[in-house]
Write a protein that holds these residues in place. Structure first.
Motif, short mmCIF file in Angstrom:
data_model
loop_
_atom_site.label_atom_id
_atom_site.label_comp_id
_atom_site.label_asym_id
_atom_site.label_seq_id
_atom_site.Cartn_x
_atom_site.Cartn_y
_atom_site.Cartn_z
N ALA A 192 -41.04 44.14 -35.49
CA ALA A 192 -41.41 42.74 -35.72
C ALA A 192 -40.17 41.87 -35.90
N ALA A 193 -39.15 42.39 -36.61
CA ALA A 193 -37.92 41.64 -36.82
C ALA A 193 -37.16 41.44 -35.51
N CYS A 194 -37.10 42.48 -34.70
CA CYS A 194 -36.42 42.38 -33.41
C CYS A 194 -37.11 41.37 -32.50
N THR A 211 -28.46 44.24 -46.00
CA THR A 211 -29.23 43.01 -45.99
C THR A 211 -29.82 42.82 -47.39
N ASN A 212 -30.61 41.78 -47.56
CA ASN A 212 -31.33 41.59 -48.81
C ASN A 212 -32.34 42.72 -48.99
N VAL A 221 -25.73 47.73 -42.10
CA VAL A 221 -24.98 47.38 -40.89
C VAL A 221 -23.49 47.54 -41.19
N ARG A 222 -22.67 47.45 -40.16
CA ARG A 222 -21.23 47.49 -40.36
C ARG A 222 -20.77 46.25 -41.13
N LYS A 223 -19.75 46.41 -41.94
CA LYS A 223 -19.30 45.30 -42.80
C LYS A 223 -18.86 44.08 -41.99
N GLN A 224 -18.30 44.30 -40.80
CA GLN A 224 -17.84 43.17 -40.00
C GLN A 224 -18.98 42.46 -39.27
N ASP A 225 -20.17 43.05 -39.26
CA ASP A 225 -21.30 42.46 -38.54
C ASP A 225 -22.02 41.42 -39.41
N ARG A 226 -21.28 40.38 -39.75
CA ARG A 226 -21.83 39.36 -40.65
C ARG A 226 -22.95 38.57 -39.99
N THR A 227 -22.81 38.30 -38.69
CA THR A 227 -23.85 37.54 -37.98
C THR A 227 -25.14 38.35 -37.89
N LEU A 231 -26.86 38.35 -41.20
CA LEU A 231 -27.50 37.06 -41.44
C LEU A 231 -28.80 36.93 -40.65
N LYS A 232 -28.75 37.32 -39.38
CA LYS A 232 -29.94 37.23 -38.52
C LYS A 232 -31.07 38.13 -39.03
N LEU A 233 -30.71 39.33 -39.48
CA LEU A 233 -31.72 40.25 -40.00
C LEU A 233 -32.35 39.72 -41.28
N ASN A 234 -31.51 39.14 -42.14
CA ASN A 234 -32.03 38.54 -43.37
C ASN A 234 -33.03 37.43 -43.06
N GLN A 235 -32.69 36.61 -42.08
CA GLN A 235 -33.58 35.51 -41.71
C GLN A 235 -34.90 36.04 -41.14
N ALA A 236 -34.82 37.06 -40.29
CA ALA A 236 -36.03 37.63 -39.68
C ALA A 236 -36.93 38.28 -40.72
#
Length: 275
Positions: free
Chosen positions: A75-77, A123-124, A236-242, A245-250
């Motif tokens: 669902a998130a994807c 993520t959260n 996720v990997r520490k450098q994968d900040r975007t 963020l996207k996963l948190n939003q989804a």
């Protein structure tokens, strides 16, 4: 005096240029290491799972991959406009699989721990559970102290095993022998059923689902422990900040539109606590 001032200004200017250049280079490097653009281009998010972890991610009788986390990830994807590609991994090697780029995320009842924070970003929190003992009703285990002369089973690399090691006052102090380690919970549960183990340290959601959906489990029961709650998040990997963020939003959107609660009722028989 004027010469000294000019020299100071020149040095300050050089320092400023170097500082700005350094920040620019760091940001560019961080941006390159952030794989969100790559995920978007291939339109696929590679998710590492243990496909025996009921009810988060497992195979039904037809061999189809189902579970709370599996459906939540799908669902998130969909919200992110990418396809989930589930990859079954050795759970004890999950952080290595993430670091080497074989997967983009760990999403399978992944508990936040200080040790895991050293290797992944989370993520959260989207779900909480607890560690319990699954045992036979006639095994004489009614509390953790009853395991003092009995054999315990654990899953290697699981949050339960980590807690067992780092919080010995809850369970480890009562055991005379080291626990038997298994690569999957289903093997440990089978050994409990046939009497090779007195109990297995396991996630409460897994134990509840197993007792409610499997046959021939009338002689099994759950015993509570004093371990703190497991807090689940996507790793996720520490450098994968975007991506984070996207996963948190989804995930937040799935909570707001009721998807998360619907899946919780389906797999846990209840709704998740509000985050």
């Amino acid at each position: 005096m004027k010469r000294t001032r000019k020299l100071w200004l020149a040095n300050s200017l050089v320092f400023l240029v170097v500082l700005v250049a350094g920040i620019f280079i760091f940001e560019r490097a961080t941006h390159r290491n952030d794989t969100w653009n790559r995920v978007q281009q291939r339109q696929t998010l590679k998710i590492g799972i243990d496909d025996t972890f009921v009810p988060m991610g497992f195979r039904n009788k037809q061999g189809q991959l189902i579970g709370y986390d599996v459906e939540l990830a799908r669902a998130a994807c969909k919200k992110l406009g990418v396809r989930p590609e589930f990859q079954v991994i050795d759970w004890s090697m999950k952080e290595t699989e993430l670091a080497t780029g074989h997967i983009d995320a760990i999403w399978n009842g992944y508990t936040i721990t200080p040790e895991r924070r050293e290797h992944a970003a989370f993520t959260n929190i989207y779900h909480k559970s607890y560690q319990v003992l699954l045992t036979r009703k006639n095994a004489g285990v009614n509390q953790p102290q009853d395991l003092h002369d009995k054999q315990l089973g654990v899953q290697s690399g699981s949050s339960g095993y980590t807690m067992f090691q780092t919080k010995p006052q809850a369970l480890k102090q009562y055991l005379k022998t080291k626990p038997v380690q298994y690569d999957t919970f289903d093997k440990a549960i089978n050994d409990v059923r046939v009497g090779r183990l007195a109990a297995v340290l396991i996630d409460r959601d897994y134990a509840n689902y197993y007792l409610n959906h499997e046959t021939g489990v009338h002689n099994l029961k759950i015993v509570a422990t004093s371990f703190p709650p497991d807090e689940y998040a996507v790793g996720v990997r520490k450098q994968d900040r975007t991506l984070r963020l996207k996963l948190n939003q989804a995930i937040q959107q799935l909570h707001r539109d009721g998807t998360e609660q619907r899946l919780a009722r389906k797999y846990f028989g209840k709704t998740t606590a509000k985050q």
